[in-house]
Structures are given as C-alpha cells and as structure tokens.
Design an enzyme around this catalytic site. Structure first.
Site, short mmCIF file in Angstrom:
data_model
loop_
_atom_site.label_atom_id
_atom_site.label_comp_id
_atom_site.label_asym_id
_atom_site.label_seq_id
_atom_site.Cartn_x
_atom_site.Cartn_y
_atom_site.Cartn_z
N GLY A 58 -16.49 4.28 5.25
CA GLY A 58 -16.14 5.05 6.44
C GLY A 58 -16.86 6.37 6.57
N GLY A 87 -10.36 6.62 9.07
CA GLY A 87 -11.70 6.15 8.74
C GLY A 87 -12.55 6.06 9.99
CB THR A 143 -13.10 -3.03 9.87
OG1 THR A 143 -14.43 -3.54 9.83
CG2 THR A 143 -13.11 -1.60 9.45
#
Lengths: 322, 333
Positions: free
Chosen positions: A246, A223, A193
């Site tokens: 996640g 996630g 991310t």
C-alpha cells in the site's frame, strides 16, 4: 477493434508454495466473476455497474481478501475499505473502516451517487450505511478460521516492522531467502485486495477495488485501495485497479500514473502499465490490472504472481496466477 | 539565480468578496508571520520537511484559518481534522483523518510517516497511535470557535450541503435575504461546495518548501467542510490529491475536495512537469485550467530550482510566498 473488456484481480504477491487446491479455488472464483461480468457486458450493462457487481461477488466469496475472508487487524477484527470510479466524468466514491457492511464496494458507490461527499470512513460511514439501508452483518461474519490462524502466524513472525524493507530474521518456514511483502513472509502475507476494471460496449471505463487490508494492521490503518489515484483510477482513457504494498502504491500514485503517461506521454495501455510498474515503484512490490477505452486489457506486476483474469468481446478469456 | 530556498503558504481558496477589512488584515498578518518564521528557518539551513511541519503547526494553532483550532465544524458541531505531509526525497508520506483531540494534526501525520509501518491512520486508530506517541492532546472543544458555531448555524439554515453542489440553491435569493448574505460578485451568488461564499470556510492551510539543498516538501491540514457529514474525508489527507512532493516539486491544494480528488490535482502538477516537460507555473496553470472541469480550487507549488507558483480559479485564495532572493508577498485576491 473496439469492444468491451474486463479484467479482475485477487491480489499481487502469491506464495510460490500455495497448495494446488487453493490455486484451483482461486481460479474458479476468478473464472466465475469473469463469466458474470462478460455476460453483463454482452447485455449492454454500463462499466460502473459491472465493476460493482463483480467486486460484490469477490467480496462475498471468502477466498480473497475482501469482504468475507478479509485479513484481520491486530485486534482480530475486520476493517474493510473500497473505492469505485466511473471514467465518465471521473466521478468517484470511497469508504474505509467498515465493520458491518456486507458489501463495501456498494457503499462506496452510494457515497458517490447519494452523498455530497467522495469518501466516508469509520463511524460516519457506518451511519451512512444504516441511513441507506444497505445490508449489515456482525463483524464476525467477515472473519474466517483461516485468517484467525494467519493472524497468529503474523504476530509470531513479528510482522509489521517499523521499516518493512528490513528483512526479518527467519523464524518461520517460509523457505530459503524468504520472500517478504509488507514485512510479512509470503506464506503469511494475504494479498491485499480484489479489483475489477471494465470498458463497456460504449467505450466507457470504470474500476473498483476492495480489501480487508494488511494482515495484523493497526486499527485505523488506511491503505491504497480506497484512495483515488493510488489504488483506483478511471477516466476517459482507461481504468486501473492496483494491489500490493500500500505505501508504495500511495507514493507512486500508481493508478493515476498509468493514465497520466497515456495522456501526457501518449503511451498505449500496456506500455503505460509496464512503465508504471518499472519506474514508479522503486523497491515497492505491486501489481495492477487495466483496460483502455479502446477495448484493450493489460496487466503488470513486479511481485511473484498476481491472481488475475480477463475477458474481451473478441472471445479472449484467461485466468492466471504466475 | 537558479536554486535557493523558497516557501509558499496558503490559508484556503475561495474568499468572500465582502470579507471585512479587519479579517483580511488579520489573515495577512498570520500569513506574514508564518512566512517569516519559515524563511528564517530556511536561511539557517533547515530541511524542507521540518519547515513545512513547523509552518503548518503555526497555522493550525492560530484560530484564523480552517485547521486545528478554528476548524470548520461537522454537522454534529464537533471538529474532525485531517492532514498529510510528504517529503519529496523518496516520496515518503504520512496522513491522518478523523482527528478530534490531537492539537497538531500535521505533526501526527509526520509521526505516522516516521514511526509507524503505515502511511495513513484515521479516527480511533489514529487517536490511539497519538496517545502512544505521547503527542499533545486536548479536548475537542479546544478547536471550536464561537465564530464557527455561528457559521454552522448559517450553513444549516442555507440548506447547504446539497446532493449535487453544482446545482445552484433553489430560492437562493430568499436564502440570501434570510441569512443576510451579501456575497455576490456581479449579481451572482458565489457558491463553493454547496455553500454561499460568505459561509463557506476555505477548507485548508498548506505549506510547500524547497530548501537550500533543493529538496521539496509539502503539507496540508484542515478541519474540512463546514457542516460536513461525520466521517467525511476530503482531499487534504490524500496523497496525490491535496498534497504531493517529489524531486521536481511540492504542491498543496485547497478548494472543492471532490474536484481536487478526481483531478488528482497535486500529482498532476508534478506529472505535467515530469511527463510533458512543463515548467512549474505552466504546469500549475494547466492543472487548474484543464483538470478541474467545473470544480473550484487553488494550489501553491515550489520547484526544486527555487521557483514558486500559484494558481486558482476561485475568487481569491489566502496565500503568500518568500524566496531566498528576497521576494516576500502576501495576497488574497
């Protein structure tokens, strides 16, 4: 001394043998985003506006795993998700399963500001995007050659194992004692991310997180990034954005827990961050960035590296990977 | 007696004060039946995780509450279901959203937890996974009841989902008159999620259990908000919001999804116990009172030492509980 502060991240879990040019490219992007955010904050912009703006920049740049440059699903497509939270009132918005929306974080913001709901996904989210007139592009826009190759490697590495804690037999040259995250050797794993956490000149906190998700993921997989309390959280006390495995972040409700130990145990920001990383993740690997309403910034991660940076009103500006 | 099994169930928070008596009786019967089934399993030594799944399957299959068959309808008149399940031991979890043909969403959530590398699958991807797992699938029409078709019409007529559902409907009185609503308590039109309470379908079902070994588990399942936008995800499938379980307790929430999400309501009950040392009921009361702001919601919880607790700031919550000591009660108000 209270003042504004901004933190950004580009994912936790970095290949120790990442080529120097790649490290430089990452540092440049992080510096640029920090500079962008800092100048907006100096001009008095609100935290929620700044996090959106910075994450848009990170999504647009192909270097990290969000928007363009997203990790690919097992079908070779891109499915993106994002969330944003305004510490003021704890308002939030999230989206998942986006395939044509150029800036997922902005759609998440629109869900928060212009829909009666908090979270929209897949076809319904895409429909809403069209009604709102946001910029949409073909799914191929988000797909980079590099990630197409990474996907091949991930499939070869028999990557997403049923139980990703079981080490895979070493089939690729990831180095001795191959580091794994989410079932992938670290050289293939794409940190999941990007995120940004900000406290503005008025002491209001906000955070946002955006991602293409896990390389070689099942279509429809959601996630931690769009989940309020897991990947993103903001309240009066602080704002947090997480990255990493996640499943571990979800079951630790990692972002919420940083705020909860501040609120319920009276911890200060860095203490809370360290505590959350150490105590909540069990064997999970993750990292996070956080700011407090008092102008503090903190990072924590139990991975090898996390692309990150921060800047404060007092003049601090730093970018780091290891 | 410290320890011992305990089970709590809910069928949604926010009940029309004018709900006909037969409907109340019907709801009570379903709750009693579920509690009895759960209690029997627990007496026989079943695990918390298995019991919550079994009970929620029962609630999904019965059309009375808003989950599985009998789910609230999207604005397009279809059903999109979601569910989550969490095992306090190891805090393992599974969730699904956007389910349209899977007969028992909670069981699919369990399969996500146990047979996929992920925690949460949604929409086409979840349906794909369901087919591969060979779970029972039906046509979307199976989940739709006549009653909910009627409710959807009323919801649309009431101009229901407003941008800011905390703002009372303008012309509420004319709405009331035209829709034949009589849902007021003390002269004030009760609203939840932008809908008058007589139309609002309490959003979820849920079950929390602590078994003989002191293990806690929770599960929540729903069709979601009446007249919702397609693709809308509520709190029920979100770990930490609608569902949470850990060593200390298990929690399932129901009510205004947005409020539950931003309060991370289920997680907060556990966090208050862990971080502030509150007891179960104390933590439940605190969470409902302090975390929701103007939001309306309810929750059920069990603790590892056999306690049960419930809390809600709505008018009513369909609920029930049973314990090893022989307590068995069902309530609406």
């Amino acid at each position: 001394m209270v003042g504004w502060a901004i933190a950004v991240h580009g994912g936790a879990g970095v290949d120790p043998s990442l080529p120097a040019e790649r490290q430089e490219a990452a540092r440049r992007v992080l510096s640029r985003c920090l500079a962008l955010g800092a100048s907006a904050l100096r001009a008095g912009r609100a935290a929620v506006d700044v996090v959106e703006m910075v994450v848009r920049d990170l999504e647009t740049d192909p270097v990290f795993n969000s928007g363009r440059g997203s990790a690919l699903t097992r079908d070779g497509t891109v499915e993106m998700e994002a969330s944003i939270m305004d510490g003021r009132g704890r308002r939030c918005g999230a989206v998942s399963g986006l395939t044509t929306v150029k800036n997922p974080v902005s759609l998440a913001r629109l869900v928060m500001d212009r829909s009666p709901h908090s979270y929209l996904a897949f076809d319904g989210a895409e429909e809403f995007a069209r009604q709102q007139g946001v910029e949409v592009v073909d799914n191929s826009y988000f797909v980079t050659d590099e990630n197409v190759s990474m996907l091949k490697l991930a499939k070869e590495a028999n990557s997403i194992l049923y139980d990703y804690r079981v080490p895979i037999p070493e089939t690729c040259s990831a180095g001795a004692g191959a580091m794994q995250m989410n079932g992938l050797p670290i050289s293939i794993y794409a940190p999941e991310t990007v995120g940004c956490a900000v406290v503005d000149a008025n002491g209001h906190c906000a955070s946002a997180t955006s991602t293409g998700g896990l390389m070689n993921k099942m279509c429809g997989r959601i996630g931690d990034s769009p989940l309020i309390g897991a990947g993103t959280y903001a309240c009066g006390a602080c704002a947090v954005s997480c990255t990493g495995e996640g499943e571990a972040i979800i079951r630790s409700t990692l972002a919420r827990d940083v705020a909860a130990v501040m609120e319920y145990k009276g911890m200060r920001l860095q203490e809370a961050v360290d505590w959350a990383i150490k105590e909540r993740l069990d064997e999970g690997k993750a990292g996070l960035i956080a700011v407090s309403g008092d102008g503090e910034v903190a990072f924590g991660f139990n991975t090898v590296g996390m692309f990150r940076g921060c800047a404060t009103e007092q003049g601090l500006m730093e970018v780091a990977i290891w | 007696m410290v320890g011992g099994w305990a089970i709590a169930v809910h069928g949604g928070a926010g009940v029309d004060p004018a709900l006909p008596v037969e409907r109340q009786e019907e709801a009570r019967r379903v709750l009693v039946r579920c509690l009895t089934a759960g209690a029997a399993a627990l007496r026989a030594g079943a695990l918390a995780l298995d019991v919550v799944e079994m009970v929620v399957r029962e609630l999904e299959t019965d059309p009375v509450f808003n989950s599985g068959r009998g789910s609230a309808l999207t604005r397009k008149g279809t059903v999109e279901m979601e569910a989550s399940i969490m095992d306090g031991r190891g805090r393992r979890c599974g969730a699904v959203s956007g389910i349209s043909t899977v007969k028992n969403p909670v069981s699919l959530a369990r399969l996500v937890m146990e047979r996929s590398p992920h925690s949460y699958l949604a929409f086409d991807g979840a349906e794909d996974f369901a087919r591969k797992q060979g779970v029972e699938m039906v046509d979307n029409s199976y989940f739709i009841t006549e009653e909910n078709l009627g409710m959807l019409k009323l919801a649309k007529a009431a101009n229901s989902i407003m941008f800011d559902y905390r703002v009372p409907l303008t012309g509420a009185d004319s709405c009331r008159a035209s829709a034949g609503l009589v849902a007021d308590v003390g002269g004030e039109l009760q609203m939840m999620n932008g809908l008058p309470i007589s139309i609002y379908a309490p959003e979820t079902v849920g079950c929390v259990v602590v078994d003989r070994a002191g293990r806690c588990a929770a599960a929540t399942s729903t069709g979601g908000l009446m007249n919702k936008m397609n693709g809308r995800i509520g709190d029920s499938p979100l770990i930490g919001s609608g569902t949470y379980a850990c060593d200390a307790c298990a929690v399932s929430c129901t009510g205004e999804g947005e409020a539950i999400i931003r309060s991370t309501l289920a997680r907060d009950v556990a966090a208050l116990m862990e971080y502030k040392g509150l007891g179960l009921q104390e933590a439940v009361d605190y969470a409902v009172k302090e975390r929701l702001d103007e939001g309306k919601a309810g929750l059920i919880a069990v603790g590892r030492n056999g306690e049960v607790a419930m809390g809600f700031n709505t008018v009513g919550m369909f609920r029930g509980c049973a314990t090893e000591e022989g307590l068995m009660e069902v309530a609406i108000w």
